[in-house]
Design an enzyme around this catalytic site. Structure first.
Site: not given
Ligand code: AMP
Ligand code: ZN
Length: 121
Positions: A95, A97
């Protein structure tokens, strides 16, 4: 596979979708660092950036398309594009950001529904 983002793509889990096509989905982050914190995820499961191919170009194309919408509607003048890899990556589905940066303005964190309605209006 027990992947939360794959479940979101399959609509088994609700999310605040800003954009969707055959290849990617863009949604609001559930735990935003700032108002408008958005995630762009490929519909195909890639664990991380090292597994990814041309999809990265497409994810950044969508990021560029979303950028003026986020900046205009949220009245923000800076934005950070971020991909975590390794131990800092919590969700093991690639993903990107998009994190609006309000610089030194002290913007309080709004309710996610309020931000979503603003961005969809
Ligand atoms: P990372 O550390 O780059 O893997 O960040 C994962 C991101 O996914 C975090 O900012 C979380 O808040 C976000 N996240 C986790 N679960 C969900 C969800 N169900 N819907 C939207 N965002 C999510
Ligand atoms: Zn997945």
């Amino acid at each position: 596979m027990d992947c939360i983002f794959c479940k979101i793509i399959k609509k088994e889990i609700p999310s605040k979708i800003l954009y969707e096509d055959d290849l990617v989905l863009a949604m609001l982050d559930i735990n935003p660092m700032n108002n408008g914190h958005t995630l762009i995820i490929p519909k195909k499961h890639y664990t991380d950036i090292m597994e990814a191919d041309d999809i990265l170009d497409y994810m950044f194309k969508i990021a560029k398309d979303l950028t003026p919408i986020l900046m205009d509607k949220l009245e923000v003048k800076a934005l950070t594009y971020l991909i975590n890899y390794g131990d800092s990556q919590q969700v093991k589905h690639l993903h990107l950001h998009l994190i609006p940066d309000y610089l030194n303005e002290n913007k309080h964190l709004k309710d996610i529904d309020e931000v979503y309605n603003l961005l969809k209006s």
